[in-house]
Scaffold this motif. Structure first.
Motif, PDB file in Angstrom:
ATOM      1  N   THR A 113       0.800  -1.230   0.000  1.00 54.43           N
ATOM      2  CA  THR A 113       0.000   0.000   0.000  1.00 54.43           C
ATOM      3  C   THR A 113       0.833   1.279   0.000  1.00 54.43           C
ATOM      4  N   ALA A 114       2.127   1.174   0.290  1.00 56.29           N
ATOM      5  CA  ALA A 114       2.983   2.360   0.362  1.00 56.29           C
ATOM      6  C   ALA A 114       3.196   2.964  -1.014  1.00 56.29           C
ATOM      7  N   ILE A 115       3.459   4.233  -1.029  1.00 53.20           N
ATOM      8  CA  ILE A 115       3.813   4.926  -2.263  1.00 53.20           C
ATOM      9  C   ILE A 115       5.224   5.465  -2.070  1.00 53.20           C
ATOM     10  N   ALA A 116       6.170   4.878  -2.787  1.00 52.06           N
ATOM     11  CA  ALA A 116       7.563   5.304  -2.709  1.00 52.06           C
ATOM     12  C   ALA A 116       7.951   5.810  -4.087  1.00 52.06           C
ATOM     13  N   TYR A 117       8.442   7.014  -4.169  1.00 49.67           N
ATOM     14  CA  TYR A 117       8.816   7.543  -5.471  1.00 49.67           C
ATOM     15  C   TYR A 117      10.249   7.170  -5.791  1.00 49.67           C
ATOM     16  N   ASP A 118      10.404   6.238  -6.692  1.00 47.13           N
ATOM     17  CA  ASP A 118      11.707   5.798  -7.163  1.00 47.13           C
ATOM     18  C   ASP A 118      11.935   6.328  -8.572  1.00 47.13           C
ATOM     19  N   GLY A 119      11.132   7.291  -8.988  1.00 47.96           N
ATOM     20  CA  GLY A 119      11.251   7.817 -10.337  1.00 47.96           C
ATOM     21  C   GLY A 119      10.537   6.931 -11.330  1.00 47.96           C
ATOM     22  N   PRO A 120      10.659   7.268 -12.595  1.00 44.13           N
ATOM     23  CA  PRO A 120      10.010   6.456 -13.638  1.00 44.13           C
ATOM     24  C   PRO A 120      10.733   5.124 -13.806  1.00 44.13           C
ATOM     25  N   LEU A 121      10.120   4.255 -14.564  1.00 37.68           N
ATOM     26  CA  LEU A 121      10.788   2.999 -14.896  1.00 37.68           C
ATOM     27  C   LEU A 121      12.147   3.322 -15.502  1.00 37.68           C
ATOM     28  N   ARG A 122      13.190   2.620 -15.016  1.00 37.94           N
ATOM     29  CA  ARG A 122      14.543   2.876 -15.498  1.00 37.94           C
ATOM     30  C   ARG A 122      15.161   1.589 -16.024  1.00 37.94           C
ATOM     31  N   SER A 123      16.126   1.755 -16.887  1.00 41.31           N
ATOM     32  CA  SER A 123      16.828   0.619 -17.462  1.00 41.31           C
ATOM     33  C   SER A 123      17.533  -0.179 -16.363  1.00 41.31           C
ATOM     34  N   ILE A 124      17.588  -1.487 -16.562  1.00 39.34           N
ATOM     35  CA  ILE A 124      18.289  -2.344 -15.603  1.00 39.34           C
ATOM     36  C   ILE A 124      19.734  -2.581 -16.023  1.00 39.34           C
ATOM     37  N   GLU A 125      20.169  -1.974 -17.106  1.00 39.29           N
ATOM     38  CA  GLU A 125      21.546  -2.149 -17.565  1.00 39.29           C
ATOM     39  C   GLU A 125      22.524  -1.709 -16.493  1.00 39.29           C
ATOM     40  N   GLY A 126      23.469  -2.550 -16.172  1.00 37.26           N
ATOM     41  CA  GLY A 126      24.487  -2.239 -15.182  1.00 37.26           C
ATOM     42  C   GLY A 126      24.011  -2.366 -13.744  1.00 37.26           C
ATOM     43  N   LEU A 127      22.798  -2.856 -13.532  1.00 38.16           N
ATOM     44  CA  LEU A 127      22.227  -3.026 -12.192  1.00 38.16           C
ATOM     45  C   LEU A 127      21.882  -4.508 -12.014  1.00 38.16           C
ATOM     46  N   PRO A 128      22.852  -5.320 -11.596  1.00 34.97           N
ATOM     47  CA  PRO A 128      22.663  -6.770 -11.617  1.00 34.97           C
ATOM     48  C   PRO A 128      21.543  -7.298 -10.737  1.00 34.97           C
TER      49      PRO A 128
END
Length: 154
Positions: free
Chosen positions: A119-134
């Protein structure tokens, strides 16, 4: 009742944001929602029905991640999943969004209880590329496969 909700929000706000990105190593200085360092974690309750399915995460061998559920909401084009993380007797939960065809990922909510993450709303920004984030790639790969929509190749 309202004061209890405000107090709860005040407790969760610092837990939801930190300066490090949980699911990877973004180098910008913008605040990120965190899960890897368990700032939202609590002592692990006895294992119940919400343990989920173990997600293989070679990028984070110190924690165990479990897929509790995943769904594809109507007309969004992305998957939403709830993930449980366990590490050293502590547990944290995250609700994440994944776009399998575009290889994008973001965190929608975190909490020390499943209900808080759902139910929480956490702003992590828009969908981002997973490149370089294993870790994000490990989680996205599993969530997409579980939904029957394999993650697009690089």
């Amino acid at each position: 009742m309202l004061s209890a909700r405000i107090a709860l929000a005040a407790l969760l706000l610092p837990a939801a944001c930190s300066s490090g990105d949980t699911f990877g190593n973004d180098t910008d200085a913008t605040p990120r929602v965190t899960l890897r360092n368990l700032t939202a974690a609590t002592s692990a309750p006895a294992r119940g029905d919400d343990i989920g399915t173990l997600i293989p995460t070679p990028s984070d061998t110190q924690s165990r991640y479990y897929l509790l559920w995943q769904r594809k909401p109507l007309m969004t084009g992305k998957l939403v999943a709830v993930i449980r993380q366990e590490r050293g007797g502590r547990v944290a939960y995250a609700r994440v969004g994944v776009s399998c065809p575009q290889r994008l990922f973001h965190i929608l909510g975190v909490g020390n209880r499943r209900s808080f993450a759902e139910t929480a709303i956490a702003y992590d920004g828009p969908l981002r590329s997973i490149e370089g984030l294993p870790l994000r790639e490990d989680l996205a790969t599993y969530v997409c496969a579980a939904a029957g929509t394999p993650l697009a190749p690089r």
